[in-house]
Design a protein around this motif. Structure first.
Motif, PDB file in Angstrom:
ATOM      1  N   SER A 205      16.426  15.990  12.535  1.00  0.00           N
ATOM      2  CA  SER A 205      15.377  16.399  11.616  1.00  0.00           C
ATOM      3  C   SER A 205      15.140  15.275  10.612  1.00  0.00           C
ATOM      4  CB  SER A 205      15.778  17.686  10.891  1.00  0.00           C
ATOM      5  OG  SER A 205      14.743  18.145  10.055  1.00  0.00           O
ATOM      6  N   SER A 206      13.963  15.243  10.017  1.00  0.00           N
ATOM      7  CA  SER A 206      13.607  14.122   9.141  1.00  0.00           C
ATOM      8  C   SER A 206      13.152  14.583   7.766  1.00  0.00           C
ATOM      9  CB  SER A 206      12.468  13.299   9.768  1.00  0.00           C
ATOM     10  OG  SER A 206      12.888  12.604  10.911  1.00  0.00           O
ATOM     11  N   LEU A 207      13.157  13.640   6.843  1.00  0.00           N
ATOM     12  CA  LEU A 207      12.485  13.795   5.566  1.00  0.00           C
ATOM     13  C   LEU A 207      11.228  12.940   5.592  1.00  0.00           C
ATOM     14  CD1 LEU A 207      15.260  13.645   2.803  1.00  0.00           C
ATOM     15  CD2 LEU A 207      14.188  15.659   3.845  1.00  0.00           C
ATOM     16  N   LEU A 208      10.118  13.522   5.165  1.00  0.00           N
ATOM     17  CA  LEU A 208       8.862  12.792   5.057  1.00  0.00           C
ATOM     18  C   LEU A 208       8.626  12.476   3.581  1.00  0.00           C
ATOM     19  CD1 LEU A 208       6.328  11.873   6.721  1.00  0.00           C
ATOM     20  CD2 LEU A 208       5.228  13.949   5.901  1.00  0.00           C
ATOM     21  N   PHE A 209       8.599  11.173   3.252  1.00  0.00           N
ATOM     22  CA  PHE A 209       8.342  10.720   1.886  1.00  0.00           C
ATOM     23  C   PHE A 209       6.874  10.310   1.774  1.00  0.00           C
ATOM     24  CE2 PHE A 209      12.837  10.227   2.355  1.00  0.00           C
ATOM     25  CZ  PHE A 209      13.399  10.312   1.080  1.00  0.00           C
ATOM     26  N   VAL A 210       6.218  10.776   0.735  1.00  0.00           N
ATOM     27  CA  VAL A 210       4.829  10.375   0.477  1.00  0.00           C
ATOM     28  C   VAL A 210       4.673  10.121  -1.018  1.00  0.00           C
ATOM     29  CG1 VAL A 210       2.389  10.912   0.821  1.00  0.00           C
ATOM     30  CG2 VAL A 210       4.103  11.971   2.306  1.00  0.00           C
ATOM     31  N   TYR A 211       4.072   8.998  -1.384  1.00  0.00           N
ATOM     32  CA  TYR A 211       3.712   8.780  -2.780  1.00  0.00           C
ATOM     33  C   TYR A 211       2.357   8.108  -2.864  1.00  0.00           C
ATOM     34  CZ  TYR A 211       5.089   3.783  -2.616  1.00  0.00           C
ATOM     35  OH  TYR A 211       5.184   2.445  -2.309  1.00  0.00           O
ATOM     36  N   GLU A 212       1.740   8.223  -4.037  1.00  0.00           N
ATOM     37  CA  GLU A 212       0.405   7.674  -4.248  1.00  0.00           C
ATOM     38  C   GLU A 212       0.479   6.168  -4.441  1.00  0.00           C
ATOM     39  OE1 GLU A 212      -2.955   6.858  -4.054  1.00  0.00           O
ATOM     40  OE2 GLU A 212      -2.930   9.044  -4.208  1.00  0.00           O
ATOM     41  N   GLY A 213      -0.144   5.428  -3.529  1.00  0.00           N
ATOM     42  CA  GLY A 213      -0.121   3.975  -3.605  1.00  0.00           C
ATOM     43  C   GLY A 213      -1.063   3.418  -4.641  1.00  0.00           C
ATOM     44  N   LEU A 214      -2.065   4.194  -5.021  1.00  0.00           N
ATOM     45  CA  LEU A 214      -3.033   3.744  -6.023  1.00  0.00           C
ATOM     46  C   LEU A 214      -2.518   4.163  -7.389  1.00  0.00           C
ATOM     47  CD1 LEU A 214      -5.751   2.247  -5.943  1.00  0.00           C
ATOM     48  CD2 LEU A 214      -6.872   4.454  -6.120  1.00  0.00           C
ATOM     49  N   CYS A 215      -1.621   3.358  -7.937  1.00  0.00           N
ATOM     50  CA  CYS A 215      -0.939   3.692  -9.176  1.00  0.00           C
ATOM     51  C   CYS A 215      -1.767   3.267 -10.371  1.00  0.00           C
ATOM     52  CB  CYS A 215       0.431   3.019  -9.219  1.00  0.00           C
ATOM     53  SG  CYS A 215       1.312   3.259 -10.760  1.00  0.00           S
ATOM     54  N   GLN A 216      -2.284   4.217 -11.138  1.00  0.00           N
ATOM     55  CA  GLN A 216      -3.173   3.899 -12.247  1.00  0.00           C
ATOM     56  C   GLN A 216      -2.460   3.146 -13.368  1.00  0.00           C
ATOM     57  OE1 GLN A 216      -6.459   4.400 -12.103  1.00  0.00           O
ATOM     58  NE2 GLN A 216      -6.091   5.132 -10.034  1.00  0.00           N
ATOM     59  N   ALA A 217      -1.194   3.447 -13.573  1.00  0.00           N
ATOM     60  CA  ALA A 217      -0.492   2.854 -14.718  1.00  0.00           C
ATOM     61  C   ALA A 217      -0.303   1.343 -14.582  1.00  0.00           C
ATOM     62  CB  ALA A 217       0.867   3.516 -14.887  1.00  0.00           C
ATOM     63  N   THR A 218      -0.220   0.862 -13.336  1.00  0.00           N
ATOM     64  CA  THR A 218       0.102  -0.552 -13.177  1.00  0.00           C
ATOM     65  C   THR A 218      -0.932  -1.342 -12.408  1.00  0.00           C
ATOM     66  OG1 THR A 218       1.353  -0.059 -11.180  1.00  0.00           O
ATOM     67  CG2 THR A 218       2.575  -0.112 -13.247  1.00  0.00           C
ATOM     68  N   THR A 219      -1.864  -0.652 -11.738  1.00  0.00           N
ATOM     69  CA  THR A 219      -2.770  -1.396 -10.867  1.00  0.00           C
ATOM     70  C   THR A 219      -4.232  -1.081 -11.121  1.00  0.00           C
ATOM     71  OG1 THR A 219      -2.680   0.305  -9.144  1.00  0.00           O
ATOM     72  CG2 THR A 219      -1.031  -1.431  -9.048  1.00  0.00           C
ATOM     73  N   VAL A 220      -4.552  -0.586 -12.328  1.00  0.00           N
ATOM     74  CA  VAL A 220      -5.936  -0.227 -12.624  1.00  0.00           C
ATOM     75  C   VAL A 220      -6.828  -1.459 -12.525  1.00  0.00           C
ATOM     76  CG1 VAL A 220      -7.498   0.652 -14.360  1.00  0.00           C
ATOM     77  CG2 VAL A 220      -5.242   1.649 -14.125  1.00  0.00           C
ATOM     78  N   ARG A 221      -7.794  -1.396 -11.642  1.00  0.00           N
ATOM     79  CA  ARG A 221      -8.841  -2.394 -11.514  1.00  0.00           C
ATOM     80  C   ARG A 221      -8.317  -3.807 -11.282  1.00  0.00           C
ATOM     81  NH1 ARG A 221     -13.821  -0.983 -15.331  1.00  0.00           N
ATOM     82  NH2 ARG A 221     -14.820  -1.958 -13.551  1.00  0.00           N
ATOM     83  N   LEU A 222      -7.248  -3.917 -10.499  1.00  0.00           N
ATOM     84  CA  LEU A 222      -6.725  -5.245 -10.197  1.00  0.00           C
ATOM     85  C   LEU A 222      -7.741  -6.068  -9.424  1.00  0.00           C
ATOM     86  CD1 LEU A 222      -3.050  -4.428  -9.226  1.00  0.00           C
ATOM     87  CD2 LEU A 222      -3.925  -5.278 -11.384  1.00  0.00           C
ATOM     88  N   SER A 223      -8.527  -5.416  -8.609  1.00  0.00           N
ATOM     89  CA  SER A 223      -9.546  -6.144  -7.855  1.00  0.00           C
ATOM     90  C   SER A 223     -10.575  -6.748  -8.800  1.00  0.00           C
ATOM     91  CB  SER A 223     -10.236  -5.217  -6.849  1.00  0.00           C
ATOM     92  OG  SER A 223     -10.862  -4.142  -7.521  1.00  0.00           O
ATOM     93  N   ASP A 224     -10.857  -6.042  -9.912  1.00  0.00           N
ATOM     94  CA  ASP A 224     -11.798  -6.569 -10.885  1.00  0.00           C
ATOM     95  C   ASP A 224     -11.241  -7.789 -11.600  1.00  0.00           C
ATOM     96  OD1 ASP A 224     -13.906  -4.820 -10.459  1.00  0.00           O
ATOM     97  OD2 ASP A 224     -13.055  -3.300 -11.769  1.00  0.00           O
ATOM     98  N   VAL A 225      -9.913  -7.797 -11.814  1.00  0.00           N
ATOM     99  CA  VAL A 225      -9.295  -8.963 -12.444  1.00  0.00           C
ATOM    100  C   VAL A 225      -9.461 -10.176 -11.543  1.00  0.00           C
ATOM    101  CG1 VAL A 225      -7.163  -9.972 -13.286  1.00  0.00           C
ATOM    102  CG2 VAL A 225      -7.629  -7.562 -13.692  1.00  0.00           C
ATOM    103  N   ALA A 226      -9.166  -9.982 -10.254  1.00  0.00           N
ATOM    104  CA  ALA A 226      -9.305 -11.086  -9.314  1.00  0.00           C
ATOM    105  C   ALA A 226     -10.754 -11.561  -9.270  1.00  0.00           C
ATOM    106  CB  ALA A 226      -8.851 -10.640  -7.918  1.00  0.00           C
ATOM    107  N   LEU A 227     -11.682 -10.608  -9.324  1.00  0.00           N
ATOM    108  CA  LEU A 227     -13.101 -10.956  -9.286  1.00  0.00           C
ATOM    109  C   LEU A 227     -13.494 -11.730 -10.539  1.00  0.00           C
ATOM    110  CD1 LEU A 227     -15.644 -10.530  -7.564  1.00  0.00           C
ATOM    111  CD2 LEU A 227     -16.149  -8.517  -8.950  1.00  0.00           C
TER     112      LEU A 227
END
Length: 356
Positions: free
Chosen positions: A188-210
């Motif tokens: 039997s297994s454990l299924l781990f899931v977490y939100e990869g879009l972390c607002q606290a640390t990665t808000v609008r990182l694409s905009d920074v690069a842009l």
């Protein structure tokens, strides 16, 4: 494989006998509307919800288990499947089956778990990295910590908030196992899931690069918005040679003030010391950032400030840990020591990753 039903549930095709009927019987027993067994009622908290069986109109003889889609509420779900227990074969397995299972991962008995696969969202590239069962079977006692930490790294930093939340949820499952002596689980297994879009640390990182690439005028994004992280971190502007200057504004204390309210019930001395120490560390980081002209990329410096904020001071992340795969569940009159052994070892590894 797992199929998606239009109503948002997932469909797992019933395996051939005896595995498929055994798993169906397990779900039916746990989710029986007349169930009054407190052990089974608590177990529901750690399983996907069960909605009976389903067959497609075009193939009425094909039977599927209809289950909750645990990943449905996530925007960028990071998923890991970990088989738990010292044995991946049940008590009725033939000698040939036992040998086959042991040869797949001889360390199973010693380590107590096996990573069957993972899918991790990387913020920097807006893409997923996947690892299959061969990756998990390549892990040794010496590399298993590093192997699992890979699941919690988003390309910029280690998601310690997700690790801490995962530990708490695994601990709840272990508490259930410590208190029950009626079921033993194999393979039997454990299924781990977490939100990869972390607002606290990665808000609008694409905009920074842009902003870096286009040299957007002082602190403005392409849409005219002010570039701001948690009301504190600003891109001041792009210099002629493409370098970026950054600062951390004094509004940073307001960011932590929100968390102070949530922890107001804690002893005053303990909380204020933790927050004050944290703010001192952040001010040191901000001074260092302000003194440097960051070489083309502000993100590594910002990561140092926000990705290592103590997990208990961050907002609770979206994390799920559920038990799955029950084709080898059997009645018992003793604790499931093999499963408990695996859970304890897994918690130890996760805690070591968190503490490192």
């Amino acid at each position: 494989g797992i199929l998606q039903h239009p109503d948002g549930t997932v469909l797992k095709q019933l395996q051939p006998p005896p595995r498929g009927p055994r798993e169906q019987e397990f779900y039916n027993k746990v989710y029986d509307s007349n169930c009054c067994d407190s052990v089974l009622l608590e177990l529901r908290e750690y399983l996907p919800k069960y909605f009976g069986v389903w067959s497609p109109p075009t193939a009425p003889n094909d039977t599927y288990l209809k289950l909750e889609d645990v990943t449905r509420k996530f925007n960028k779900p990071c998923i890991m499947d970990v088989k738990i227990g010292q044995k991946s074969y049940d008590p009725y397995a033939s000698a040939e089956k036992i040998q086959q299972q042991v040869s797949k991962y001889p360390l199973m008995e010693e380590i107590g778990f096996l990573v069957l696969g993972m899918r991790v969202y990387h913020v920097s590239s807006d893409s997923y990295e996947t690892q299959n069962q061969h990756y998990g079977r390549s892990l040794t006692k010496e590399t298993v910590k590093e192997g699992i930490s890979k699941f919690f790294h988003n390309g910029y930093c280690l998601r310690k908030d997700a690790i801490a939340a995962s530990i708490r949820k695994v601990q709840h499952i272990m508490d259930w196992f410590e208190g029950q002596e009626q079921l033993n689980f194999y393979a039997s297994s454990l299924l781990f899931v977490y939100e990869g879009l972390c607002q606290a640390t990665t808000v609008r990182l694409s905009d920074v690069a842009l902003a870096e690439k286009r040299g957007v005028p002082k602190g403005l994004l392409s849409g005219g918005d002010i570039l701001e992280y948690n009301n504190n971190i600003h891109v001041i502007g792009a210099t002629e040679n493409g370098k970026i200057e950054a600062s951390v504004g004094k509004g940073l204390s307001r960011f932590y003030a929100l968390h102070k309210k949530a922890y107001s019930k804690r002893p005053r001395g303990q909380l204020s010391l933790k927050v004050e120490t944290l703010e001192q560390d952040v001010w040191k980081s901000s001074a260092r950032i302000a003194q440097e002209r960051l070489n083309g990329n502000v993100l590594p410096q910002l990561e140092k400030v926000f990705c290592h904020v103590p997990a208990e001071l961050k907002e609770t992340p979206a994390v799920e840990v559920r038990m799955i795969d029950f084709a080898h569940v059997f009645p018992s009159d003793t604790k499931d020591e093999g499963y408990i052994y695996g859970l304890k070892n897994l918690i130890t590894v996760l805690q070591n990753i968190l503490d490192s």
